[in-house]
Design an enzyme around this catalytic site. Structure first.
Site, short mmCIF file in Angstrom:
data_model
loop_
_atom_site.label_atom_id
_atom_site.label_comp_id
_atom_site.label_asym_id
_atom_site.label_seq_id
_atom_site.Cartn_x
_atom_site.Cartn_y
_atom_site.Cartn_z
N ASN A 24 13.26 -8.66 2.44
CA ASN A 24 13.24 -9.44 3.69
C ASN A 24 11.88 -9.97 4.09
OD1 ASN A 24 12.45 -6.80 4.30
ND2 ASN A 24 13.10 -6.99 6.41
N GLY B 252 12.76 -0.07 2.89
CA GLY B 252 14.09 -0.53 2.51
C GLY B 252 15.14 0.24 3.28
N SER B 253 16.32 0.34 2.68
CA SER B 253 17.44 0.92 3.41
C SER B 253 17.27 2.44 3.54
CB SER B 253 18.75 0.61 2.67
OG SER B 253 18.81 1.38 1.50
N VAL C 270 18.65 4.50 0.38
CA VAL C 270 17.76 4.51 -0.80
C VAL C 270 16.50 5.31 -0.47
CG1 VAL C 270 16.37 3.08 -2.34
CG2 VAL C 270 18.66 2.32 -1.66
N GLY C 271 15.97 5.10 0.74
CA GLY C 271 14.74 5.80 1.14
C GLY C 271 14.91 7.31 1.09
N GLU D 250 9.55 3.57 5.08
CA GLU D 250 9.88 2.77 6.27
C GLU D 250 11.32 2.35 6.10
OE1 GLU D 250 10.13 1.21 9.49
OE2 GLU D 250 8.17 2.07 9.01
N CYS E 19 13.70 -5.09 9.76
CA CYS E 19 13.96 -3.73 10.24
C CYS E 19 13.61 -3.61 11.71
CB CYS E 19 13.23 -2.69 9.40
SG CYS E 19 11.47 -2.87 9.45
C1 UN1 Z 1 7.86 -7.62 11.69
O1 UN1 Z 1 8.47 -7.11 12.62
O2 UN1 Z 1 7.32 -8.74 11.79
O3 UN1 Z 1 11.20 -4.38 6.83
C2 UN1 Z 1 7.68 -6.91 10.41
C3 UN1 Z 1 10.86 -4.79 7.93
C4 UN1 Z 1 9.60 -4.22 8.56
C5 UN1 Z 1 8.60 -5.26 8.84
C6 UN1 Z 1 8.76 -5.91 10.15
N1 UN1 Z 1 9.04 -3.21 7.70
O4 UN1 Z 1 11.51 -5.66 8.48
#
Ligand code: UN1
Length: 494
Positions: free
Chosen positions: A170, A245-246, A249-250, A267, A301
């Site tokens: 993403n 990622g998801s 998976v994380g 994350e 995310c």
């Molecule tokens: C944002 O809010 O601009 O995977 C970045 C994601 C986050 C990054 C967000 N780790 O969407």
């Protein structure tokens, strides 16, 4: 140290949108090589019949080669002065800035976010590289006094060694930048597996670093399926793994890493709420909720996927949001007037459509449903009024779907916002500073925005989630060194 081959292919650059697919290559030991695995085709998310890039994927033997070349290169890279390492990142930033238009368009085609967002993301990657490029000028460790005469205590930082980086689709260039830039500047070598849906942008990021003079073997790029990430974390020589990622998976990768004593940074999911209270500036809130929920087609995310709105202003606020959505143009993201593109793939779109249909069958009320073009992985912007049991209230859909719940009081609004296993980000809309301060205490999130959308993150401050959203040290800013280095405490006597 020798510099690696700068570009992934000898062909003249193909104008995005017009020419042949770009040939995909892996980067191993400073050489751009064809993978030995199954073919991979990266398609235009809005026009799946158009191939953006194609090539062969990596096989597990490529991980071995990448790991051993990274190990060898890390010895010298780790001893290179941090200012020299930072200079490579700063030069890579300049390469990306010069190519922001071209790579921004490639990003829009490959991933599906709009041209403006794509170009902005390339520039954001450059900004992150510049930030870490300056790390040599910042505080490197700590100094303590000693309880003993004639002694001082220093806390110094050292690289982990060879780190694995696994990144999602993403933010195909910004998330790699915010993991790989700190990894490199602190002296680590990297083996990187990006999402297989966005291999072209991964190649572009690696090209910028090799063209900037990154020594051969310090960064290795392996393009391949998710299983390759699992193979990477199982590699006996790995010193750390950073993942975005998801949640599913994380957690699997975290378990694999823990069983091998490998430090892990994860994350993961979010189910981020925007809270619009009765005293809020409703026009500002409508604009920001629109951006938070529907920019990047909801595939962040940090996206706003839940709205908690005070009962007394709910109808007025929802009407303002619907009016803004009416002016929201959904279509080919490479056309400059488009506000929202497709999802990354048809299967991602089908998953979101199914979840919305299930929610409707279970009683969710459709407050808004936008228009979408024929074909491509499009899903309409959708606003659903739900109860707190609904799956669209609880599960991260990663699409343009906003679940709405009304609240009778500020306390109830905060409780509803807190009603999630996740705690990545939240947005609060109020004009009252005391309410904002209450929210700082009441909302257990990693990032809180007051009067701005739930997404967005600056490179110089910590990023990451509370509760089940994050695992291990935070990312970005000075926080990144908590993961990408370890400390040596030196009891120093003359
Ligand atoms: C944002 O809010 O601009 O995977 C970045 C994601 C986050 C990054 C967000 N780790 O969407």
């Amino acid at each position: 140290m020798t510099a690696g081959t700068a570009t992934a292919h000898d062909d003249a650059p193909v104008a995005p949108g017009t020419g042949r697919p770009v040939p995909l290559r892996l980067l191993i030991g400073g050489e751009w090589v064809a993978g030995g695995g199954a073919p991979l085709t990266s398609r235009n998310a809005a026009h799946p019949e158009q191939v953006v890039a194609e090539g062969a994927q990596a096989v597990p033997a490529d991980i071995d080669r990448a790991m051993s070349t990274a190990r060898a290169a890390q010895r010298e890279w780790g001893r290179t002065p941090i200012h020299e390492r930072g200079a490579v990142l700063a030069r890579a930033a300049a390469v990306l800035e010069a190519r922001a238009d071209r790579h921004g368009l490639e990003l829009a085609r490959e991933e599906g976010k709009t041209l403006g967002e794509g170009r902005g993301e390339v520039l954001r990657a450059a900004q992150i590289l510049r930030y870490y490029g300056g790390e040599g000028d910042r505080v490197a460790g700590e100094h303590f006094t000693s309880p003993r005469r004639g002694e001082q205590i220093l806390v110094t930082r050292k690289p982990l060694g060879v780190v694995g980086i696994v990144t999602p689709f993403n933010f195909p260039i910004a998330i790699p930048a915010w993991k790989i830039a700190p990894a490199l500047v602190y002296g680590n070598a990297v083996v990187w597996k990006p999402a297989s849906t966005v291999p072209l942008l991964a190649m572009r990021f690696a090209e910028a670093l090799t063209e900037a003079g990154l020594p051969a073997g310090v960064l290795n790029l392996l393009i391949g399926p998710g299983a390759l990430g699992t193979e990477l974390v199982r590699h006996p020589d790995l010193d750390g793994l950073s993942f975005t990622g998801s949640t599913g998976v994380g957690r699997t990768l975290a378990g694999e890493a823990a069983s091998r004593g490998v430090p892990f940074q994860g994350e993961m999911g979010g189910k981020n709420a925007a809270i619009v209270l009765a005293d809020a500036d409703l026009d500002l809130a409508a604009e920001q909720v629109l951006f938070g929920a529907f920019r990047s087609t909801g595939q962040k995310c940090t996206a706003t996927s839940r709205l908690v709105v005070a009962e007394e202003v709910a109808d007025e606020f929802l009407a303002k949001l619907a009016a803004r959505l009416d002016g929201w143009r959904v279509g080919d993201p490479s056309e400059p007037e488009t506000h929202m593109g497709p999802l990354v793939t048809e299967s991602a779109a089908a998953g979101v459509r199914d979840a919305v249909a299930t929610a409707e069958n279970e009683g969710a009320r459709v407050l808004y449903r936008g228009q979408v073009p024929e074909g491509g992985a499009f899903v309409p912007a959708t606003v659903l009024e739900v109860d707190a049991e609904s799956l669209v209230w609880r599960e991260e859909l990663f699409g343009p779907v906003l679940a709405v719940h009304r609240a009778a009081s500020m306390e109830e609004a905060f409780e509803l916002a807190e009603d999630s296993e996740f705690g990545l980000s939240a947005a609060l809309f109020t004009r009252d500073i005391a309410t904002a301060l209450d929210a700082v205490d009441a909302l257990d999130v990693g990032i809180l925005h007051v009067n701005s959308e739930s997404a967005g993150a600056d490179p110089h401050v910590p990023f990451g989630g509370a509760k089940k959203s994050g695992y291990g040290p935070k990312e970005q800013g000075a926080a990144a060194k908590e993961f990408f280095t370890h400390t040596t405490t030196v009891y120093l006597r003359g």
